[in-house]
Design a protein around this motif. Structure first.
Motif, PDB file in Angstrom:
ATOM      1  N   ALA A 326     -29.992  63.458  -8.539  1.00  0.00           N
ATOM      2  CA  ALA A 326     -30.630  64.727  -8.893  1.00  0.00           C
ATOM      3  C   ALA A 326     -30.238  65.163 -10.302  1.00  0.00           C
ATOM      4  CB  ALA A 326     -30.245  65.798  -7.887  1.00  0.00           C
ATOM      5  N   LEU A 327     -28.988  64.943 -10.674  1.00  0.00           N
ATOM      6  CA  LEU A 327     -28.529  65.323 -12.011  1.00  0.00           C
ATOM      7  C   LEU A 327     -29.175  64.453 -13.089  1.00  0.00           C
ATOM      8  CD1 LEU A 327     -24.740  66.022 -11.352  1.00  0.00           C
ATOM      9  CD2 LEU A 327     -26.481  67.693 -12.015  1.00  0.00           C
ATOM     10  N   VAL A 328     -29.365  63.168 -12.791  1.00  0.00           N
ATOM     11  CA  VAL A 328     -30.054  62.296 -13.746  1.00  0.00           C
ATOM     12  C   VAL A 328     -31.481  62.801 -13.965  1.00  0.00           C
ATOM     13  CG1 VAL A 328     -30.974  59.977 -14.121  1.00  0.00           C
ATOM     14  CG2 VAL A 328     -28.648  60.264 -13.254  1.00  0.00           C
ATOM     15  N   ALA A 329     -32.142  63.182 -12.877  1.00  0.00           N
ATOM     16  CA  ALA A 329     -33.500  63.716 -13.001  1.00  0.00           C
ATOM     17  C   ALA A 329     -33.504  65.026 -13.786  1.00  0.00           C
ATOM     18  CB  ALA A 329     -34.103  63.924 -11.614  1.00  0.00           C
ATOM     19  N   ALA A 330     -32.517  65.876 -13.526  1.00  0.00           N
ATOM     20  CA  ALA A 330     -32.440  67.169 -14.209  1.00  0.00           C
ATOM     21  C   ALA A 330     -32.163  67.003 -15.698  1.00  0.00           C
ATOM     22  CB  ALA A 330     -31.357  68.030 -13.569  1.00  0.00           C
ATOM     23  N   SER A 331     -31.476  65.919 -16.070  1.00  0.00           N
ATOM     24  CA  SER A 331     -31.113  65.718 -17.473  1.00  0.00           C
ATOM     25  C   SER A 331     -32.344  65.537 -18.370  1.00  0.00           C
ATOM     26  CB  SER A 331     -30.187  64.505 -17.614  1.00  0.00           C
ATOM     27  OG  SER A 331     -30.879  63.299 -17.361  1.00  0.00           O
ATOM     28  N   LYS A 332     -33.494  65.202 -17.781  1.00  0.00           N
ATOM     29  CA  LYS A 332     -34.718  65.080 -18.575  1.00  0.00           C
ATOM     30  C   LYS A 332     -35.142  66.438 -19.113  1.00  0.00           C
ATOM     31  CE  LYS A 332     -36.368  61.071 -15.954  1.00  0.00           C
ATOM     32  NZ  LYS A 332     -37.443  60.530 -15.068  1.00  0.00           N
ATOM     33  N   PHE A 333     -34.753  67.485 -18.401  1.00  0.00           N
ATOM     34  CA  PHE A 333     -35.084  68.850 -18.812  1.00  0.00           C
ATOM     35  C   PHE A 333     -33.884  69.577 -19.400  1.00  0.00           C
ATOM     36  CE2 PHE A 333     -37.529  67.515 -15.092  1.00  0.00           C
ATOM     37  CZ  PHE A 333     -38.817  67.563 -15.606  1.00  0.00           C
ATOM     38  N   ILE A 334     -32.675  69.060 -19.088  1.00  0.00           N
ATOM     39  CA  ILE A 334     -31.437  69.646 -19.610  1.00  0.00           C
ATOM     40  C   ILE A 334     -30.645  68.522 -20.283  1.00  0.00           C
ATOM     41  CG2 ILE A 334     -29.442  71.108 -19.067  1.00  0.00           C
ATOM     42  CD1 ILE A 334     -30.763  71.718 -16.363  1.00  0.00           C
ATOM     43  N   PRO A 335     -31.044  68.093 -21.480  1.00  0.00           N
ATOM     44  CA  PRO A 335     -30.419  66.945 -22.140  1.00  0.00           C
ATOM     45  C   PRO A 335     -28.901  67.015 -22.266  1.00  0.00           C
ATOM     46  CG  PRO A 335     -32.440  67.549 -23.270  1.00  0.00           C
ATOM     47  CD  PRO A 335     -32.184  68.625 -22.247  1.00  0.00           C
ATOM     48  N   PRO A 336     -28.279  68.205 -22.463  1.00  0.00           N
ATOM     49  CA  PRO A 336     -26.823  68.230 -22.596  1.00  0.00           C
ATOM     50  C   PRO A 336     -26.059  67.685 -21.389  1.00  0.00           C
ATOM     51  CG  PRO A 336     -27.765  70.267 -23.448  1.00  0.00           C
ATOM     52  CD  PRO A 336     -28.880  69.528 -22.762  1.00  0.00           C
ATOM     53  N   LEU A 337     -26.725  67.554 -20.244  1.00  0.00           N
ATOM     54  CA  LEU A 337     -26.047  67.011 -19.070  1.00  0.00           C
ATOM     55  C   LEU A 337     -25.469  65.620 -19.325  1.00  0.00           C
ATOM     56  CD1 LEU A 337     -28.303  68.036 -16.027  1.00  0.00           C
ATOM     57  CD2 LEU A 337     -25.925  68.688 -16.428  1.00  0.00           C
ATOM     58  N   LYS A 338     -26.089  64.882 -20.249  1.00  0.00           N
ATOM     59  CA  LYS A 338     -25.596  63.526 -20.497  1.00  0.00           C
ATOM     60  C   LYS A 338     -24.162  63.530 -21.013  1.00  0.00           C
ATOM     61  CE  LYS A 338     -27.239  62.730 -25.259  1.00  0.00           C
ATOM     62  NZ  LYS A 338     -28.195  61.952 -26.084  1.00  0.00           N
ATOM     63  N   HIS A 339     -23.718  64.645 -21.563  1.00  0.00           N
ATOM     64  CA  HIS A 339     -22.376  64.703 -22.132  1.00  0.00           C
ATOM     65  C   HIS A 339     -21.273  64.729 -21.079  1.00  0.00           C
ATOM     66  CE1 HIS A 339     -23.774  65.070 -26.255  1.00  0.00           C
ATOM     67  NE2 HIS A 339     -24.694  65.914 -25.829  1.00  0.00           N
ATOM     68  N   VAL A 340     -21.646  64.896 -19.800  1.00  0.00           N
ATOM     69  CA  VAL A 340     -20.646  64.826 -18.728  1.00  0.00           C
ATOM     70  C   VAL A 340     -20.983  63.716 -17.740  1.00  0.00           C
ATOM     71  CG1 VAL A 340     -19.867  67.209 -18.896  1.00  0.00           C
ATOM     72  CG2 VAL A 340     -21.834  66.671 -17.448  1.00  0.00           C
ATOM     73  N   ALA A 341     -21.966  62.879 -18.061  1.00  0.00           N
ATOM     74  CA  ALA A 341     -22.287  61.739 -17.197  1.00  0.00           C
ATOM     75  C   ALA A 341     -21.200  60.678 -17.337  1.00  0.00           C
ATOM     76  CB  ALA A 341     -23.644  61.152 -17.578  1.00  0.00           C
ATOM     77  N   ASP A 342     -20.932  59.974 -16.257  1.00  0.00           N
ATOM     78  CA  ASP A 342     -19.917  58.912 -16.292  1.00  0.00           C
ATOM     79  C   ASP A 342     -20.478  57.603 -16.821  1.00  0.00           C
ATOM     80  OD1 ASP A 342     -17.366  59.952 -14.892  1.00  0.00           O
ATOM     81  OD2 ASP A 342     -18.977  60.652 -13.597  1.00  0.00           O
TER      82      ASP A 342
END
Length: 369
Positions: A326-342
């Motif tokens: 779900a977070l990977v999908a959300a990152s398409k709309f919230i790009p900064p999420l990639k900064h805490v991806a493992d």
């Protein structure tokens, strides 16, 4: 030159990994113009450089077995090349038991090395004689014109199989002779046309521009950074103009990644331990070695989560996999999420050709599935 002992494709396509010169087949080995020899074992070329320090101990075992060193052969199941698999004695005993278990539908080597190749979340499946399907992930790419895809560090071939199912002409390399033999058996079992060979990611035995796509998952992250740069440079070399690379890397600032680094007290990693990279480091090396690069999240809370394997996960891990997806999908709309991806995916495109923009998922020849 046609030979019943080796597929002509290998003779026509491979070059010496040291000097990139043409090879000929003498009936037992591929031979370079400089006289370097690369043994062929049951139709599989072993293209490792024996005068180089290897990234894994199993590479040395692969070299010795290919040379015919009988002293290292595990006589309990010589056809499985146990000495070139990164497993201990208990795993070897389990593997031999599975070999004799008529209930087992999966290749016994795959059944035993699942944890090592797919990740800790698959630990409960190791040696499970009741498992009825191979955990083949979704590669997330579509071939529209039978493009050539190279999978670097393929192990038992899961990504090659996925690529072949998507229409690619897939080629897989790995330093483990035992894993490559298992990969070939699985491809045959599933009726998929995939070519495999034993080779080193740092010294690819292919001509410049041989592939449309280079892929690597859970491999380069284990290399010391100088070796990782060599491997990425080689992927760039074997890509044709406009060709694309999709490579998974471990992220320094991922939440779970940080926990692992803390556990080992931020010491320098050794042997085949995971190396963690910052987004800036990834961006720099891929753009330098290949070309325009974009970086996207692969998964959160660990490395290697695959939504396609949801049904295979134990109950306690299913919420983790679902949340990561779900977070990977959300990152398409919230790009900064990639900064805490493992785990991150580096998508790099070589200049030239007529492919689309790497910043879009709709690139050619590499299209998002």
């Amino acid at each position: 030159m046609t030979s019943p002992l080796i597929d002509d494709w290998y003779i026509e396509t491979l070059v010496c990994p040291r000097d990139k010169t043409e090879l000929s087949f003498d009936g037992r080995a591929l031979v370079s113009a400089a006289g370097r020899t690369y043994p062929v074992v049951d139709g599989i070329p072993v293209m490792l450089l024996d005068d180089e320090e290897q990234t894994m101990d199993i590479a040395r075992a692969s070299i010795e077995r290919a040379k015919g060193n009988t002293d290292i052969i595990d006589q309990r199941a010589p056809q499985l090349y146990l000495e070139s698999l990164a497993i201990g004695e208990p795993e070897k005993v389990l593997l031999i038991d599975l070999l004799n278990d008529r209930r087992t539908e999966l290749d016994p080597v795959v059944s035993v090395i699942l944890k090592a190749t797919n990740g800790n979340a698959y630990s409960h499946l190791v040696g499970d004689s009741g498992l009825r399907r191979y955990p083949i992930p979704e590669i997330g790419l579509i071939s529209q014109a039978r493009e050539e895809l190279l999978d670097v560090g393929c192990s038992w071939g899961r990504w090659c199989l996925s690529a072949a199912q998507r229409g690619f002409r897939a080629v897989g390399i790995d330093p483990s002779l035992g894993a490559i033999m298992a990969a070939r058996r699985v491809a045959k079992q599933l009726g998929l046309d995939v070519r495999y060979l034993v080779a080193d990611a740092r010294y690819l035995p292919f001509r410049d521009g041989s592939f449309d796509v280079a892929h690597s998952y859970s491999v380069i992250q284990h290399f010391a950074k100088p070796n990782a740069q060599l491997a990425i440079d080689e992927m760039g070399r074997v890509l044709g103009p406009g060709g694309c690379a999709k490579v998974q890397m471990a992220h320094t600032l991922g939440l779970r990644s940080f926990q692992h680094q803390l556990r080992r007290r931020f010491r320098e990693p050794v042997n085949f331990e995971v190396r963690y990279w910052t987004i800036g480091e990834m961006q720099d090396v891929f753009e330098t070695k290949i070309g325009r690069t974009r970086i996207t999240p692969d998964c959160f809370f660990g490395l290697g989560w695959q939504w396609s394997d949801f049904s295979l996960m134990p109950t306690r891990l299913k919420p983790v996999l679902a949340t990561s997806t779900a977070l990977v999908a959300a990152s398409k709309f919230i790009p900064p999420l990639k900064h805490v991806a493992d785990s991150l995916l580096c998508w790099a495109q070589k200049s030239g050709g007529t492919t689309g923009d790497i910043s879009s998922a709709e690139t050619r020849p590499m299209r998002s599935a």
